[in-house]
Scaffold this motif. Structure first.
Motif, PDB file in Angstrom:
ATOM      1  N   LEU A 114       0.875  -1.173   0.000  1.00 30.48           N
ATOM      2  CA  LEU A 114       0.000   0.000   0.000  1.00 30.48           C
ATOM      3  C   LEU A 114       0.907   1.216   0.000  1.00 30.48           C
ATOM      4  N   SER A 115       0.721   2.095  -0.973  1.00 25.21           N
ATOM      5  CA  SER A 115       1.525   3.310  -1.086  1.00 25.21           C
ATOM      6  C   SER A 115       0.640   4.515  -0.848  1.00 25.21           C
ATOM      7  N   ARG A 116       1.146   5.466  -0.063  1.00 27.92           N
ATOM      8  CA  ARG A 116       0.461   6.740   0.119  1.00 27.92           C
ATOM      9  C   ARG A 116       1.197   7.772  -0.726  1.00 27.92           C
ATOM     10  N   ILE A 117       0.438   8.573  -1.446  1.00 25.88           N
ATOM     11  CA  ILE A 117       0.995   9.564  -2.362  1.00 25.88           C
ATOM     12  C   ILE A 117       0.869  10.954  -1.730  1.00 25.88           C
ATOM     13  N   ARG A 118       1.961  11.726  -1.817  1.00 23.97           N
ATOM     14  CA  ARG A 118       1.950  13.111  -1.333  1.00 23.97           C
ATOM     15  C   ARG A 118       2.691  13.973  -2.340  1.00 23.97           C
ATOM     16  N   ASN A 119       2.060  15.047  -2.766  1.00 21.18           N
ATOM     17  CA  ASN A 119       2.670  15.986  -3.719  1.00 21.18           C
ATOM     18  C   ASN A 119       3.173  15.292  -4.976  1.00 21.18           C
ATOM     19  N   GLY A 120       2.416  14.311  -5.474  1.00 22.86           N
ATOM     20  CA  GLY A 120       2.772  13.639  -6.715  1.00 22.86           C
ATOM     21  C   GLY A 120       3.923  12.663  -6.612  1.00 22.86           C
ATOM     22  N   LYS A 121       4.309  12.298  -5.369  1.00 27.35           N
ATOM     23  CA  LYS A 121       5.387  11.331  -5.161  1.00 27.35           C
ATOM     24  C   LYS A 121       4.938  10.293  -4.136  1.00 27.35           C
ATOM     25  N   ILE A 122       5.619   9.151  -4.152  1.00 31.03           N
ATOM     26  CA  ILE A 122       5.312   8.109  -3.179  1.00 31.03           C
ATOM     27  C   ILE A 122       5.962   8.510  -1.857  1.00 31.03           C
ATOM     28  N   ASP A 123       5.125   8.657  -0.830  1.00 35.89           N
ATOM     29  CA  ASP A 123       5.575   9.168   0.460  1.00 35.89           C
ATOM     30  C   ASP A 123       5.825   8.056   1.485  1.00 35.89           C
ATOM     31  N   GLU A 124       4.957   7.065   1.501  1.00 37.88           N
ATOM     32  CA  GLU A 124       5.059   6.022   2.522  1.00 37.88           C
ATOM     33  C   GLU A 124       4.491   4.738   1.951  1.00 37.88           C
ATOM     34  N   GLU A 125       5.128   3.597   2.325  1.00 40.21           N
ATOM     35  CA  GLU A 125       4.671   2.302   1.825  1.00 40.21           C
ATOM     36  C   GLU A 125       4.658   1.268   2.939  1.00 40.21           C
ATOM     37  N   TRP A 126       3.648   0.416   2.881  1.00 42.31           N
ATOM     38  CA  TRP A 126       3.510  -0.710   3.800  1.00 42.31           C
ATOM     39  C   TRP A 126       3.581  -1.975   2.957  1.00 42.31           C
ATOM     40  N   ILE A 127       4.525  -2.856   3.266  1.00 46.69           N
ATOM     41  CA  ILE A 127       4.817  -4.035   2.458  1.00 46.69           C
ATOM     42  C   ILE A 127       4.367  -5.301   3.192  1.00 46.69           C
ATOM     43  N   GLN A 128       3.803  -6.233   2.453  1.00 46.43           N
ATOM     44  CA  GLN A 128       3.514  -7.581   2.954  1.00 46.43           C
ATOM     45  C   GLN A 128       3.905  -8.557   1.866  1.00 46.43           C
ATOM     46  N   ARG A 129       4.546  -9.673   2.267  1.00 44.85           N
ATOM     47  CA  ARG A 129       4.934 -10.688   1.293  1.00 44.85           C
ATOM     48  C   ARG A 129       4.825 -12.058   1.942  1.00 44.85           C
ATOM     49  N   ASP A 130       4.929 -13.079   1.121  1.00 42.60           N
ATOM     50  CA  ASP A 130       4.972 -14.450   1.620  1.00 42.60           C
ATOM     51  C   ASP A 130       6.378 -14.696   2.154  1.00 42.60           C
ATOM     52  N   GLU A 131       6.601 -14.261   3.394  1.00 42.20           N
ATOM     53  CA  GLU A 131       7.934 -14.354   3.990  1.00 42.20           C
ATOM     54  C   GLU A 131       8.351 -15.805   4.225  1.00 42.20           C
ATOM     55  N   VAL A 132       7.410 -16.654   4.629  1.00 38.17           N
ATOM     56  CA  VAL A 132       7.724 -18.066   4.852  1.00 38.17           C
ATOM     57  C   VAL A 132       8.198 -18.706   3.548  1.00 38.17           C
ATOM     58  N   GLY A 133       7.451 -18.472   2.477  1.00 39.63           N
ATOM     59  CA  GLY A 133       7.842 -19.017   1.171  1.00 39.63           C
ATOM     60  C   GLY A 133       9.178 -18.486   0.708  1.00 39.63           C
ATOM     61  N   LEU A 134       9.439 -17.196   0.929  1.00 37.12           N
ATOM     62  CA  LEU A 134      10.707 -16.590   0.539  1.00 37.12           C
ATOM     63  C   LEU A 134      11.860 -17.230   1.304  1.00 37.12           C
ATOM     64  N   ARG A 135      11.706 -17.382   2.607  1.00 34.57           N
ATOM     65  CA  ARG A 135      12.752 -17.997   3.425  1.00 34.57           C
ATOM     66  C   ARG A 135      13.005 -19.444   3.013  1.00 34.57           C
ATOM     67  N   GLN A 136      11.966 -20.183   2.694  1.00 30.92           N
ATOM     68  CA  GLN A 136      12.116 -21.573   2.260  1.00 30.92           C
ATOM     69  C   GLN A 136      12.904 -21.637   0.953  1.00 30.92           C
TER      70      GLN A 136
END
Length: 140
Positions: A114-136
């Motif tokens: 999820l990205s929040r936009i401020r003044n036409g730029k990406i200001d803040e992001e919240w990331i989620q991924r399949d961390e278990v699958g990545l680690r495996q």
């Protein structure tokens, strides 16, 4: 002041993924991210704050996975402030990354942001991924 046009926000996020992450055009980060950009990523011990820190994260991932590619679907929110993206990340794990020794394995990982936009730029992001699958896939 926020960009209230969802379509422009979608273009912004797509440019960041395609040009910066996929093509490694790190110099475009100044154009696409706010100077005090914050990435909240649960795989990391602390938030990534500022363009320099974000570009270092991108560089380290691109070194570890030189054929890195994000296939994304982008969903701009009607509020004009947020954009959600769903991705499939792929590439070959050829270098050390975040304490993971290279495995030579093909990595395929799903996630979203999820990205929040401020003044036409990406200001803040919240990331989620399949961390278990990545680690495996990275041998842990």
């Amino acid at each position: 002041i926020y960009s209230m046009i969802p379509e422009l926000n979608e273009v912004l996020v797509r440019r960041c993924v395609e040009d910066v992450w996929n093509k490694g055009r790190i110099n475009l980060a100044d154009e696409l991210l706010t100077p005090d950009h914050v990435r909240h990523d649960p795989i990391l011990e602390q938030d990534v704050v500022g363009i320099t820190s974000v570009t270092e994260q991108i560089k380290s991932l691109r070194i570890a996975i030189s054929d890195l590619h994000f296939d994304v679907r982008i969903y701009p929110a009607a509020d004009g402030l947020h954009v959600t993206r769903q991705w499939i990340m792929s590439g070959t794990h050829e270098g050390e990354w975040m304490g993971f020794a290279p495995t030579g394995s093909k990595i395929i990982n799903t996630g979203m942001a999820l990205s929040r936009i401020r003044n036409g730029k990406i200001d803040e992001e919240w990331i989620q991924r399949d961390e278990v699958g990545l680690r495996q896939q990275m041998g842990r």
